[in-house]
Each structure stands twice: as C-alpha cells, then as structure tokens.
Design an enzyme around this catalytic site. Structure first.
Site, PDB file in Angstrom:
ATOM      1  N   LYS A 107     -28.856 -51.964   0.965  1.00 44.54           N
ATOM      2  CA  LYS A 107     -29.432 -52.952   1.133  1.00 44.54           C
ATOM      3  C   LYS A 107     -29.909 -53.539   2.757  1.00 44.54           C
ATOM      4  O   LYS A 107     -28.950 -52.819   3.655  1.00 44.54           O
ATOM      5  CB  LYS A 107     -29.180 -54.713   1.163  1.00 44.54           C
ATOM      6  CG  LYS A 107     -30.417 -55.386   0.790  1.00 44.54           C
ATOM      7  CD  LYS A 107     -31.374 -54.934  -0.644  1.00 44.54           C
ATOM      8  CE  LYS A 107     -32.233 -56.212  -1.154  1.00 44.54           C
ATOM      9  NZ  LYS A 107     -32.645 -56.018  -2.609  1.00 44.54           N
TER      10      LYS A 107
HETATM   11  N1  GLU Z   1     -36.292 -55.308  -2.842  1.00 44.32           N
HETATM   12  C1  GLU Z   1     -36.351 -54.603  -4.579  1.00 44.32           C
HETATM   13  C2  GLU Z   1     -35.470 -54.937  -5.358  1.00 44.32           C
HETATM   14  O1  GLU Z   1     -34.432 -55.897  -5.022  1.00 44.32           O
HETATM   15  C3  GLU Z   1     -36.869 -53.513  -4.446  1.00 44.32           C
HETATM   16  C4  GLU Z   1     -36.297 -52.057  -4.089  1.00 44.32           C
HETATM   17  C5  GLU Z   1     -36.560 -50.914  -4.348  1.00 44.32           C
HETATM   18  O2  GLU Z   1     -38.157 -51.012  -3.908  1.00 44.32           O
HETATM   19  O3  GLU Z   1     -35.955 -49.931  -3.337  1.00 44.32           O
HETATM   20  O4  GLU Z   1     -34.664 -54.469  -6.799  1.00 44.32           O
END
Ligand code: GLU
Length: 419
Positions: A107
């Site tokens: 993240k």
């Molecule tokens: N931000 C989204 C999540 O928390 C998607 C992450 C992604 O597609 O890599 O799942």
C-alpha cells in the site's frame, strides 16, 4: 508515528492474533506477518500554483511478497501515515491470499487533501512521488492501483512518469489505468460490483431475496459505493440512503441513484442536492435496513455506535470500516458481516486481470471479466462461509483463517533465507 500506533494497525494485529490462535497458525509465521517486509518513507516537494514550494510526506509499504509481487492502492488523504499504510498493506496480503491471487500485499499514500490542490499540483505531486518510490515498484516487484483520493488519471501520470524514467512504456507498473492506455474493462466498477455479488451470496445463505423489498443504505457514495448502489438498484433493491462527507440523503421510497451520481460527478456535495431529505451519517449507519454498506473509510463503526446498527447484512465495502470491537458487537447481535478482505476484493481481482492482460498485450471482453470475477468471489465466499461453520467463528475470523492457510503453506514451502 511508530508502526504500531494507528488504530487500524492495532486492530489488524488483534485480528491476526485471534484468527491465528483459533486455527493454530505456526507462531514463526504469525510473528513474520506482524511486520511489513519493507517500508519506504519519502518527502514529496512540489511547486504550488502560487510559486511556493510545499513538501508532503509519502509512503510505500510492502507487507509480504511470498505469493508474488506486491499489490495495493495509493491513497491521497490527510489521515495517511506510516502506520495506517502498513496496516492497509497487511490487509492487502490477506486479501490477495484469500481470493487466490499470485500477488503479495502493499500500500502507498501521501498525507494530503487532494481537494485542496489544483489539477496541475496533483500531477506534480503524483510524478514526484512516483520518482521517489520508483526503485521499489515495477510490474514484477510491486504494482500500485487507485485507492481513496486517487483515480485513473493518477495512475496514468504514475505510469507515464515510470515509463519516462525507463525510456519505454511500462503499462504493467500500475492497474486501474484508463482503458485507452491499457486499463481493463470493468476495473472502475469492479469493487462495487464485487460488493453487490457478495450481498447476493450472503442473502442466499440467510434465505433473503435480493430485489424488490430489500432496503439498502450506503455510507460513502464514491468509487465503491456508486457501482454497488447501481448494481443493487438494477436488481430491484431500494437504496434508501447514501452519504458523503457532507452528510446523508434519505428516501423511504428510494433515492434516485442516477440523479445523485450525476450530482457528485459534478463535484457537488450530496447535502446540496435539491429536493432530498437530509440525515446525518450516524443516522444512516443506524437505519433499519436489510443491508448496510460502509464504503467510505476505516473506523466508521466502533464500540460507541455499533450497538445502534440494525441492518441484517453488513458489507464492508471500505477497508476496515468496522473496528474489532464493532465486529464483536454486531456479530453478537446476530448481523451477518461480509468482511472487507472478501467483500471489496473485486477491485484487486480485476486489477490482477488488468495486469495479466497488459503483460500479454491481449485484452478480454467485459462479460468474460465479470464472469471470472463472479466465479473467484463465489469460491472465496463459500470457502469463508464453510470455514466459519468449521471453526464456529464469525466471517471476519474465517476470512483471516482461510488467507493464513494459503500463506502458511506458501511461506513454509519457500522456507527462510538464509536457512
Ligand atoms: N485499493 C484497492 C484495495 O484496497 C485496490 C487495490 C488494487 O487494485 O491493487 O483493495
């Protein structure tokens, strides 16, 4: 801020330890999962439109990469810090493991209110951030995607900057891109669609019918809440309330979803939508509805307000919208919880499809994408449900247990380096 300081990190550790102890997770594996593999903090200075320079704090955290490259969004929000980003990276590890993707958990984010920056300033911010974390991302290292406060345009700037640094186009470095530059059909609405699929799976288990007569309240009318509302409305449900930061709008007979979408797409607040009844966000969470979808941000339902919840199904569209205390309270009351790492996994599943399509330079049709998404989520839901019966635990713990089983096997097989 130290790693363990944020409420989300503390809660995630508690969930990790609880689920780990129920299933008898190898203590060595549990210990490793408590910490991120790698965390990078960067300063992101940009020149503002008025000529001054402002420096923002940015992060990219890779929690675990046993199953594959890191995967997870980039968040632009004033609450972003190292600890929260690390907690969200940990949740991504468990999410990807649970739904069987060959990806690890990561993240990123910048502590910023994107609404206070112009388009040009946002572009500079994204490009400088990309440059600062460039050495730890890449199509086979770590693949960012949109999250709160970021979108397809942000991913386009990210991909372009990374490609400029390499000297050639690298579409596989991010997902959630606009279709014209290698995005996937269905990615933009995938998270919300996945939430709607999961509501259907849960209703089936509970003997409820999704359609006419089913009432739904959605906290957070954005990238996740909007497609979930549209999908459930199309199935005949009545969307009685939706909300944004300005407050919630309510209608016993159903909100006009299309009108509300058109309004928020013009960057206007829901509270200013003409001819609607206003209620507070707290009132929305306490509505007597069949389905409540907290789809905004973490920590919305806590021990202070969880007891007010009356919904029969609570679908965690956001990451961590219920604190651990809130989960215990609402499950003790008999509500059925669809946990975030299952409920909102549609986004990362279609991100995975986008990554694969980009690597192959071969793009699929929307029906194929939605069918594959449905099948992956259905299998994961059934596995979690069975696990909850097997261990006699709530769906949240069961989802963690399922994810740990896969991670534990993979981590054991790969072993520890150096041995
Ligand atoms: N931000 C989204 C999540 O928390 C998607 C992450 C992604 O597609 O890599 O799942």
């Amino acid at each position: 801020m130290s790693l363990f300081e944020s409420p989300l990190y503390k809660d995630s550790l508690k969930l990790l330890e609880d689920a780990g102890s129920v299933m008898g997770l190898d203590p060595n594996i549990l210990e490793r999962l408590k910490y991120p593999k790698r965390a990078l903090q960067v300063a992101v200075p940009i020149r503002l439109d008025d000529g001054t320079v402002k420096t923002f704090q940015g992060y990219r955290v890779q929690h675990n990469m046993t199953l594959g490259p890191g995967k997870g969004g980039i968040r632009f929000h004033p609450k972003v810090d190292l600890s929260e980003t690390a907690a969200l990276a940990m949740l991504m590890t468990f999410k990807c493991a649970l739904v069987g993707l060959p990806l690890g958990g990561a993240k990123g984010g910048i502590c910023v209110d994107p609404n206070e920056l112009s388009r040009q300033e946002l572009q500079s911010l994204t490009r400088r951030y990309t440059t600062e974390i460039n050495m730890i991302v890449g199509p086979s290292i770590d693949i960012p995607a949109p999250d709160i406060g970021t979108d397809g345009q942000t991913m386009a700037w990210f991909m372009d900057t990374y490609s400029q640094l390499k000297g050639y186009t690298v579409p596989g470095v991010v997902t959630g891109k606009p279709i014209t530059i290698g995005g996937s059909l269905g990615r933009a609405e995938a998270t919300g669609k996945g939430v709607a699929y999961c509501v259907n799976f849960a209703a089936e288990k509970l003997g409820m019918k999704v359609g006419k007569g089913m009432t739904v309240a959605i906290h957070g009318f954005g990238k996740v809440g909007i497609p979930a509302a549209q999908d459930l409305r199309d199935q005949g449900c009545t969307i009685v309330a939706v909300s944004d930061v300005s407050g919630a709008i309510y209608s016993k007979d159903g909100i006009d979803v299309d009108k509300a979408v058109e309004w928020v797409n013009q960057r206007k607040f829901l509270k200013d939508l003409p001819g609607v009844e206003l209620i507070s966000n707290e009132d929305l969470l306490a509505l007597d509805v069949d389905v409540l979808i907290p789809a905004a941000i973490d920590g919305v339902l806590t021990k202070k307000n969880a007891d007010n919840v009356k919904a029969k199904i609570i679908a965690e569209g956001a990451n961590g919208p219920l604190t651990k205390d809130a989960i215990d309270i609402i499950t003790a009351k008999g509500s059925f919880l669809i946990p975030d790492i299952l409920c909102n996994a549609g986004g990362v599943i279609v991100s995975y499809f986008e990554w694969v399509q980009g690597l192959q330079n071969f793009f699929w049709g929307l029906d194929e994408i939605n069918a594959k998404l449905h099948s992956i989520l259905k299998d994961a839901f059934d596995n979690v449900y069975e696990c909850s019966l097997e261990y006699k635990v709530d769906m949240k713990k069961a989802a963690f247990i399922r994810a740990f089983r896969r991670l534990e096997r993979a981590m054991r097989l790969r072993g520890l380096f150096p041995s």
